[in-house]
Design a protein around this motif. Structure first.
Motif, PDB file in Angstrom:
ATOM      1  N   VAL A 114       1.019  -1.173  -0.051  1.00  0.00           N
ATOM      2  CA  VAL A 114      -0.097  -0.038   0.030  1.00  0.00           C
ATOM      3  C   VAL A 114       1.063   1.228  -0.201  1.00  0.00           C
ATOM      4  CG1 VAL A 114      -1.630   1.409   1.288  1.00  0.00           C
ATOM      5  CG2 VAL A 114      -1.855  -1.297   1.099  1.00  0.00           C
ATOM      6  N   GLU A 115       0.604   2.155  -0.758  1.00  0.00           N
ATOM      7  CA  GLU A 115       1.385   3.501  -0.736  1.00  0.00           C
ATOM      8  C   GLU A 115       1.175   4.274   0.567  1.00  0.00           C
ATOM      9  OE1 GLU A 115       1.059   7.982  -2.756  1.00  0.00           O
ATOM     10  OE2 GLU A 115      -0.346   6.185  -3.585  1.00  0.00           O
ATOM     11  N   ARG A 116       2.416   4.784   0.814  1.00  0.00           N
ATOM     12  CA  ARG A 116       2.525   5.281   2.243  1.00  0.00           C
ATOM     13  C   ARG A 116       1.732   6.786   2.207  1.00  0.00           C
ATOM     14  NH1 ARG A 116       8.440   6.236   4.886  1.00  0.00           N
ATOM     15  NH2 ARG A 116       8.625   4.180   4.458  1.00  0.00           N
ATOM     16  N   LYS A 117       0.514   6.504   2.577  1.00  0.00           N
ATOM     17  CA  LYS A 117      -0.544   7.816   2.843  1.00  0.00           C
ATOM     18  C   LYS A 117      -1.504   7.420   3.751  1.00  0.00           C
ATOM     19  CE  LYS A 117      -3.378   6.234  -1.070  1.00  0.00           C
ATOM     20  NZ  LYS A 117      -3.782   6.361  -2.335  1.00  0.00           N
ATOM     21  N   TYR A 118      -2.186   8.548   4.276  1.00  0.00           N
ATOM     22  CA  TYR A 118      -3.017   8.453   5.096  1.00  0.00           C
ATOM     23  C   TYR A 118      -4.288   7.751   4.664  1.00  0.00           C
ATOM     24  CZ  TYR A 118      -6.262   9.665   9.134  1.00  0.00           C
ATOM     25  OH  TYR A 118      -7.109   9.615  10.145  1.00  0.00           O
ATOM     26  N   ASP A 119      -4.929   8.267   3.455  1.00  0.00           N
ATOM     27  CA  ASP A 119      -6.102   7.773   3.212  1.00  0.00           C
ATOM     28  C   ASP A 119      -6.033   6.365   2.218  1.00  0.00           C
ATOM     29  OD1 ASP A 119      -8.530   7.333   2.011  1.00  0.00           O
ATOM     30  OD2 ASP A 119      -8.615   8.804   0.689  1.00  0.00           O
ATOM     31  N   ILE A 120      -6.298   5.296   2.821  1.00  0.00           N
ATOM     32  CA  ILE A 120      -5.885   3.956   2.187  1.00  0.00           C
ATOM     33  C   ILE A 120      -7.418   3.545   1.975  1.00  0.00           C
ATOM     34  CG2 ILE A 120      -3.629   3.628   3.107  1.00  0.00           C
ATOM     35  CD1 ILE A 120      -4.745   1.971   5.331  1.00  0.00           C
ATOM     36  N   GLU A 121      -8.555   4.137   2.082  1.00  0.00           N
ATOM     37  CA  GLU A 121      -9.617   3.534   1.709  1.00  0.00           C
ATOM     38  C   GLU A 121      -9.772   2.965   0.330  1.00  0.00           C
ATOM     39  OE1 GLU A 121     -12.290   3.003   3.743  1.00  0.00           O
ATOM     40  OE2 GLU A 121     -11.225   4.328   5.455  1.00  0.00           O
ATOM     41  N   GLY A 122     -10.353   1.713   0.013  1.00  0.00           N
ATOM     42  CA  GLY A 122     -10.192   1.121  -1.192  1.00  0.00           C
ATOM     43  C   GLY A 122      -9.027   0.285  -1.501  1.00  0.00           C
ATOM     44  N   GLU A 123      -8.152   0.063  -0.515  1.00  0.00           N
ATOM     45  CA  GLU A 123      -6.982  -0.821  -0.627  1.00  0.00           C
ATOM     46  C   GLU A 123      -7.252  -2.358  -0.258  1.00  0.00           C
ATOM     47  OE1 GLU A 123      -4.224   0.215  -1.993  1.00  0.00           O
ATOM     48  OE2 GLU A 123      -4.358   2.592  -2.184  1.00  0.00           O
ATOM     49  N   ASN A 124      -8.542  -2.546   0.218  1.00  0.00           N
ATOM     50  CA  ASN A 124      -8.852  -3.855   0.552  1.00  0.00           C
ATOM     51  C   ASN A 124      -7.679  -4.393   1.461  1.00  0.00           C
ATOM     52  OD1 ASN A 124      -9.969  -6.468   0.568  1.00  0.00           O
ATOM     53  ND2 ASN A 124      -9.040  -7.399  -1.011  1.00  0.00           N
ATOM     54  N   LEU A 125      -7.614  -3.640   2.680  1.00  0.00           N
ATOM     55  CA  LEU A 125      -6.506  -3.852   3.808  1.00  0.00           C
ATOM     56  C   LEU A 125      -6.828  -5.412   4.306  1.00  0.00           C
ATOM     57  CD1 LEU A 125      -3.900  -2.622   4.914  1.00  0.00           C
ATOM     58  CD2 LEU A 125      -5.288  -2.044   6.706  1.00  0.00           C
ATOM     59  N   GLU A 126      -8.064  -5.375   4.803  1.00  0.00           N
ATOM     60  CA  GLU A 126      -8.584  -6.907   5.248  1.00  0.00           C
ATOM     61  C   GLU A 126      -8.330  -7.899   4.248  1.00  0.00           C
ATOM     62  OE1 GLU A 126     -12.566  -8.725   6.980  1.00  0.00           O
ATOM     63  OE2 GLU A 126     -12.284  -6.584   7.047  1.00  0.00           O
TER      64      GLU A 126
END
Length: 266
Positions: A114-126
């Motif tokens: 994931v790009e190193r940023k605050y807004d990671i919505e939509g990155e499917n982290l789970e």
């Protein structure tokens, strides 16, 4: 709710928030990994044994028997087949599928690509977290050597730390600031008169709330404030205005504390 409870230091709040982990994930863990979680160090702690990585602002798991290998050792490739990794993070060898030792130079964003940023919505982290768990969970590598099982335990604990840190806005924001060399005073109490007055007013409202309707109204207000200051942090961080970012973190910290207290009363 007392004034003291609303002035809980940031370090205490962060430790509390990082230990709350989705039970539907934790229930499937082996006793070994549950023990690792209970005794794992804070993801923000600096380990004297890993000064090389800490100097790079990388914060990772490092145990007595699972300590990260040096950068030179990692560069040699897979410990088993010596294959050179095609891409980071190098947690499992693409050639022989052997599990690799923990590399403390890989940060939590790298783990999930994931790009190193605050807004990671939509990155499917789970979803990415679950994929790593399938590959690293100790219960799934029981047929491998003790060496690989140890590596798997270390990697699994670190992936869990990464997930629970990045999945929450407050801990994600603090972690980002740490990576950029911005120190957050984790013991700081309220010094802003405006914030102090607001917190005291909120305390009175919570103390005087006599029913769930009043508490839910306060909860809704706090969640809105939390979201507003989360957005403010995102803008400040993106423009590298770190003083504004730290101010937003302080606000988020205390609103988060209020939310926790209200939820307990509901």
């Amino acid at each position: 709710m007392s004034k003291k409870s609303l002035c809980t230091p940031l370090s205490t709040l962060l430790r509390r928030s990082l230990t709350s982990f989705p039970q539907h994930f934790a229930s499937n863990f082996s006793p070994q990994i549950k023990l690792s979680l209970r005794h794992a160090p804070s993801p923000f702690a600096r380990d004297p044994a890993c000064d090389y990585y800490c100097s790079l602002r990388r914060l990772g798991f490092c145990g007595k028997s699972l300590c990260s290998k040096s950068a030179e050792e990692i560069q040699r490739g897979c410990w088993s087949c010596r294959a050179v990794p095609h891409a980071a993070p190098f947690l499992v060898c693409d050639s022989c599928r052997c599990i690799q030792p923990v590399d403390g130079s890989v940060d939590y964003f790298d783990i999930f690509r994931v790009e190193r940023k605050y807004d990671i919505e939509g990155e499917n982290l789970e979803g990415k977290y679950k994929e790593w768990q399938k590959k690293l969970h100790p219960d799934l590598v029981h047929s491998k050597s003790q060496k690989e099982r140890d590596f798997a335990a270390g990697q699994c604990a670190r992936v869990i730390d990464a997930y629970r840190t990045l999945s929450k806005p407050l801990s994600r924001g603090i972690y980002l600031l740490k990576l950029y060399g911005v120190e957050v005073n984790e013991e700081q109490t309220i010094s802003d008169p405006e914030l102090l007055a607001e917190i005291l007013e909120i305390r009175e409202a919570v103390d005087e709330a006599t029913n769930s309707e009043d508490l839910n109204r306060i909860l809704s207000e706090m969640q809105e404030k939390m979201q507003n200051w989360s957005n403010a942090f995102g803008h400040a961080f993106q423009s590298q205005n770190f003083e504004e970012a730290k101010m937003a973190i302080r606000r988020m910290t205390y609103y988060s504390r209020v939310i926790d207290e209200v939820v307990k009363k509901l």
